[in-house]
Design a protein around this motif. Structure first.
Motif, short mmCIF file in Angstrom:
data_model
loop_
_atom_site.label_atom_id
_atom_site.label_comp_id
_atom_site.label_asym_id
_atom_site.label_seq_id
_atom_site.Cartn_x
_atom_site.Cartn_y
_atom_site.Cartn_z
N ARG A 1 36.34 -3.86 49.14
CA ARG A 1 37.65 -4.41 49.46
C ARG A 1 37.52 -5.81 50.06
N SER A 2 36.58 -5.99 50.99
CA SER A 2 36.41 -7.28 51.65
C SER A 2 35.96 -8.35 50.66
N GLU A 3 35.03 -8.00 49.78
CA GLU A 3 34.56 -8.96 48.78
C GLU A 3 35.69 -9.37 47.85
N PHE A 4 36.50 -8.40 47.45
CA PHE A 4 37.62 -8.69 46.55
C PHE A 4 38.61 -9.64 47.24
N GLU A 5 38.94 -9.36 48.50
CA GLU A 5 39.90 -10.19 49.22
C GLU A 5 39.38 -11.62 49.40
N LEU A 6 38.10 -11.76 49.69
CA LEU A 6 37.53 -13.10 49.85
C LEU A 6 37.58 -13.87 48.53
N LEU A 7 37.18 -13.22 47.46
CA LEU A 7 37.18 -13.88 46.16
C LEU A 7 38.60 -14.26 45.76
N HIS A 8 39.54 -13.37 45.99
CA HIS A 8 40.94 -13.64 45.67
C HIS A 8 41.43 -14.88 46.42
N ALA A 9 41.11 -14.95 47.71
CA ALA A 9 41.55 -16.08 48.53
C ALA A 9 40.95 -17.39 48.04
N LEU A 10 39.67 -17.37 47.68
CA LEU A 10 39.01 -18.60 47.21
C LEU A 10 39.56 -19.04 45.86
#
Length: 266
Positions: free
Chosen positions: A186-195
């Motif tokens: 979940r954290s990796e997905f959210e970071l990638l989405h934000a970038l």
């Protein structure tokens, strides 16, 4: 927002009082709680009950919390929250590297744990793969020369974001690289989405740390070194899954002393 009917959580904690407190907090948000006192029993409970959330104490007899998290992550896509002593910040980094999604410092406020758990349950679960690394990948990489201001952001169609062969569909909660689907936390997905949404605009580590806590999380707005280093851990693991080199990135560039942004379009 409450958990779905029948959803369960496994609490792995050797202290009777803390185990009971955590169980009470998670029951308040609608989870059925299975509480155990050691890592071995925790792994067995996860295998039997398929929980949506697991909390793990770092310091336990037998196998410690880090090893417990690794073994649980290998068999489960549950969200994992590590509980660590306040004077042991390195625990947070090791826990994230072991596959945990978040950590809570001891002693903790019940409402803090509840806020973090609810923030996780607001997001779809993601099928996990076994961890690809045990922590940070080393250095943070070189400063990269900024692209021209007129460079367009990643292409988007119907909410889908694409950049240099990576495609992220926020509705389906799917990420693909060159057509192959990736398993992200979940954290990796959210970071990638934000970038991807930010394009070439730099996102600071503080911004990204707050993003991982959720915009609804205001119990402890302070961002410390452990939070920033936690972002580094997630970015390092994300780069490994994307086969992205910090030294010669095709997707995520490090801006030293500031944060991260997308690499130039290729």
């Amino acid at each position: 927002m409450r958990a779905g009917a029948g959803d369960s959580a496994v609490v792995v904690e050797d202290d009777d009082g803390i185990r009971e407190l955590i169980g009470t907090v998670l029951q308040q948000i609608g989870l059925q709680v299975i509480a155990v006192g050691n890592g071995v029993d925790g792994i067995a409970a996860v295998a039997e009950h398929s929980p949506v959330l697991v909390t793990i104490d770092v310091n336990m007899p037998g196998i410690d919390g880090f090893e417990t998290a690794k073994r649980i992550r290998a068999i489960s896509s549950a969200y994992i929250i590590m509980l660590t002593a306040r004077d042991e910040e390195i625990d947070a980094l090791q826990g994230l590297g072991a596959g945990a999604d978040d950590y809570v410092l001891k002693p903790f406020r019940p409402r803090e744990l509840r806020a973090r758990a609810e923030a996780m349950l607001r997001r779809p679960r993601v099928v996990e793969a076994a961890p690809t690394g045990d922590g940070p990948t080393g250095g943070t990489g070189p400063v990269v020369v900024a692209a021209p201001a007129e460079e367009p952001p990643p292409s988007a169609s119907g909410g889908v974001l694409q950049h240099n062969g990576v495609v992220l569909d926020p509705d389906a909660y799917v990420v693909k690289r060159d057509g192959a689907e990736l398993s992200l936390t979940r954290s990796e997905f959210e970071l990638l989405h934000a970038l991807l949404e930010s394009g070439r605009r730099v996102r600071s580590k503080d911004e990204l740390a707050r993003l991982l806590r959720s915009s609804d999380y205001v119990v402890n707005p302070f961002i410390g070194d452990a939070d920033r280093r936690g972002v580094e851990v997630h970015i390092g693991n994300l780069r490994k899954k994307l086969a992205d080199s910090a030294a010669d990135p095709y997707l995520i560039e490090t801006v030293r002393g500031v944060g991260y942004r997308l690499a130039a379009a290729r």
